[in-house]
Design an enzyme around this catalytic site. Structure first.
Site, PDB file in Angstrom:
ATOM      1  N   LYS A   1      51.899  35.926  31.747  1.00  0.00           N
ATOM      2  CA  LYS A   1      52.752  35.275  30.748  1.00  0.00           C
ATOM      3  C   LYS A   1      51.880  34.480  29.790  1.00  0.00           C
ATOM      4  O   LYS A   1      50.854  33.957  30.183  1.00  0.00           O
ATOM      5  CB  LYS A   1      53.778  34.357  31.429  1.00  0.00           C
ATOM      6  CG  LYS A   1      53.152  33.144  32.085  1.00  0.00           C
ATOM      7  CD  LYS A   1      54.180  32.116  32.459  1.00  0.00           C
ATOM      8  CE  LYS A   1      53.585  30.985  33.277  1.00  0.00           C
ATOM      9  NZ  LYS A   1      53.179  29.827  32.493  1.00  0.00           N
TER      10      LYS A   1
ATOM     11  N   HIS B   1      39.570  36.860  39.882  1.00  0.00           N
ATOM     12  CA  HIS B   1      38.933  37.411  38.677  1.00  0.00           C
ATOM     13  C   HIS B   1      37.446  37.066  38.647  1.00  0.00           C
ATOM     14  O   HIS B   1      36.602  37.898  38.331  1.00  0.00           O
ATOM     15  CB  HIS B   1      39.616  36.882  37.411  1.00  0.00           C
ATOM     16  CG  HIS B   1      40.730  37.759  36.939  1.00  0.00           C
ATOM     17  ND1 HIS B   1      41.947  37.780  37.570  1.00  0.00           N
ATOM     18  CD2 HIS B   1      40.804  38.665  35.935  1.00  0.00           C
ATOM     19  CE1 HIS B   1      42.724  38.667  36.951  1.00  0.00           C
ATOM     20  NE2 HIS B   1      42.064  39.214  35.964  1.00  0.00           N
TER      21      HIS B   1
END
Lengths: 183, 279
Positions: free
Chosen positions: A102, A37
């Site tokens: 999650k 990222h």
């Protein structure tokens, strides 16, 4: 009853999903977690090419275990999404429509979801072997030096997920426990 | 005096790394199955069903239960009548390298906490040793995932905060953790000692089988009270709502300074792994 989703998917195709819906996702998914990222954001800021097309993309926050000979992928469950919160809004702005991970997201991510019509889907943490079973193919496409954090292109079939934040910003991590407590 | 070869230690550490990542301890698997049977909230039942099936797939395919095969924590209880022939620490580190390489486990250790990078072989193992009477060596490998480790906390309470302060801190920690540590969680609580010892107590608590209570009835009751309280939060499996937020609470204590009340909470996920051997 689960809804089927084919990816890549446009925001228009995802607008009817509601927080709490069970979905089965099939198609192309890109893996990226912390370091990937960071590098994707650096690419965007420098005007360099991102390793995959962000437009209508699905990104899975996962760092799998190494595959044995004959296996497509090792154990491949989701990692905690919150660590990607600082990067996700920019990726959505650039066309990313599905995030898979999650755990809770922050307010900035929710706002970007509402602005762009993206969705956040939750995979079941810890179910690494189960989720690996849904992966038909896996190829490292960038940043092999990151090891388990390298970017992979996965083809998945019927990956069981739950809509955690829908495009209106409804959040199952807030609604779900309340629903249960109401009885 | 009993001789134990370092090469033997290396071999068993390798096996324990692999075994612990492929098979849950029976007590944890049993707790997960009981939770599935008792769960009434449909979404929660679905989630626990996937977690149960995951254990079976991991067994059938010899695949790690979870992709986070953890930081390798190794605990050694060394009998004072044991003589280790060779380099003890090197044997453990080499065993971890072999286990994580041959077992196709993920190498999850950053070489430097700020500058990052990866050590490439999951070393160093984090080793804790204790000298005990006797001539045997007990080795325990605990692969600890970071999703739950990141949700762990420590506080130095004051004696006046008492048991209510302890309960409040545990509950705050669990609620703040929410969905992140992959509930249903296992909660290890350390109370007493010093700043460093209390963290160790919390970690040690996680190694106690879920079906064993604290031998002191006062703390056994507190464990039960906390378990019930945590399961009333509604966080549920994966944090999506439900009855089952926690599979077990274990408390370990030590005497402490008259002016202090240290408390540590080490959170673990539903894939709470450990494997031991006695040589």
């Amino acid at each position: 009853m689960s809804k089927e989703i084919k990816v890549p998917a446009t925001a228009e195709e995802l607008k009817d999903l509601k927080a709490g819906d069970m979905v089965l996702l099939s198609g192309i998914v890109y893996t990226a977690r912390d370091q990937a990222h960071k590098r994707i954001v650096e690419c965007i800021e420098k005007g360099e090419k991102v390793p995959f097309n962000l437009e209508n993309s699905a990104i899975y926050y996962v760092g799998p275990t190494p595959e044995k000979e004959g296996q497509v992928i090792g154990s491949a469950g989701p990692t905690t999404s919150g660590r990607m919160d600082m990067f996700s809004p920019l990726l959505m702005e650039k066309g990313n429509t599905i995030m898979i991970g999650k755990g809770k997201r922050n307010a900035a991510v929710k706002k970007a979801i509402q602005n762009t019509g993206a969705v956040y889907l939750s995979a079941i943490g810890g179910a690494g072997a189960y989720l690996a079973d849904c992966v038909l193919s896996s190829t490292v496409i960038a940043w092999e030096d990151l090891g388990c954090e390298a970017v992979r292109e996965l083809t998945v079939k019927n990956m069981p997920l739950i809509v955690a934040i829908d495009s209106q910003g409804n959040d199952i991590y807030e609604i779900g426990p309340k629903e249960y407590l109401k009885g | 005096m009993k001789d134990i070869q370092a090469s033997k230690i290396q071999e068993v550490i390798k096996d324990l790394c692999i075994q612990s990542n492929l098979h849950l301890p029976q007590d944890v698997e049993d707790a997960l199955c009981c939770a599935y049977d008792a769960e009434t909230f449909p979404r929660a039942k679905e989630v626990l069903g996937i977690s149960k099936e995951n254990l079976q797939i991991a067994k059938d395919k010899c695949m790690p239960i979870c992709q986070d095969t953890g930081a390798t924590c190794v605990y050694a209880e060394i009998g004072q009548d044991v003589h280790i022939v060779g380099d003890f620490e090197k044997a453990i580190q080499d065993g971890v390298v072999a286990g994580y390489t041959e077992g196709f486990l993920r190498k999850s250790i950053a070489a430097d906490p700020i500058r990052r990078g990866n050590t490439g072989d999951n070393t160093p193992a984090f080793i804790t040793t204790k000298i005990v009477p006797g001539d045997s060596l007990k080795l325990t490998v605990v692969p600890k995932g970071c999703g739950s480790e990141n949700m762990s906390r420590l506080v130095m309470l004051t004696p006046g905060d008492g048991v209510d302060g302890v309960v409040q801190f545990v509950m705050d920690t669990v609620i703040k953790a929410g969905s992140n540590p992959c509930p249903p969680i296992v909660v290890g609580v350390g109370i007493g000692g010093t700043f460093d010892k209390v963290a160790w107590l919390a970690k040690k608590a996680l190694m106690r089988p879920l079906n064993e209570k604290n031998p002191d009835p006062y703390y056994a009751e507190l464990e039960e009270k906390l378990l019930k309280k945590i399961n009333k939060t509604g966080i549920g499996p994966a944090g999506l709502g439900g009855k089952t937020t926690c599979l077990g609470v274990a408390i370990e204590t030590m005497p402490t300074h008259v002016a202090g009340l240290p408390v540590a909470v080490n959170v673990s996920c539903h894939v709470t792994r450990r494997a031991s051997i006695v040589l």
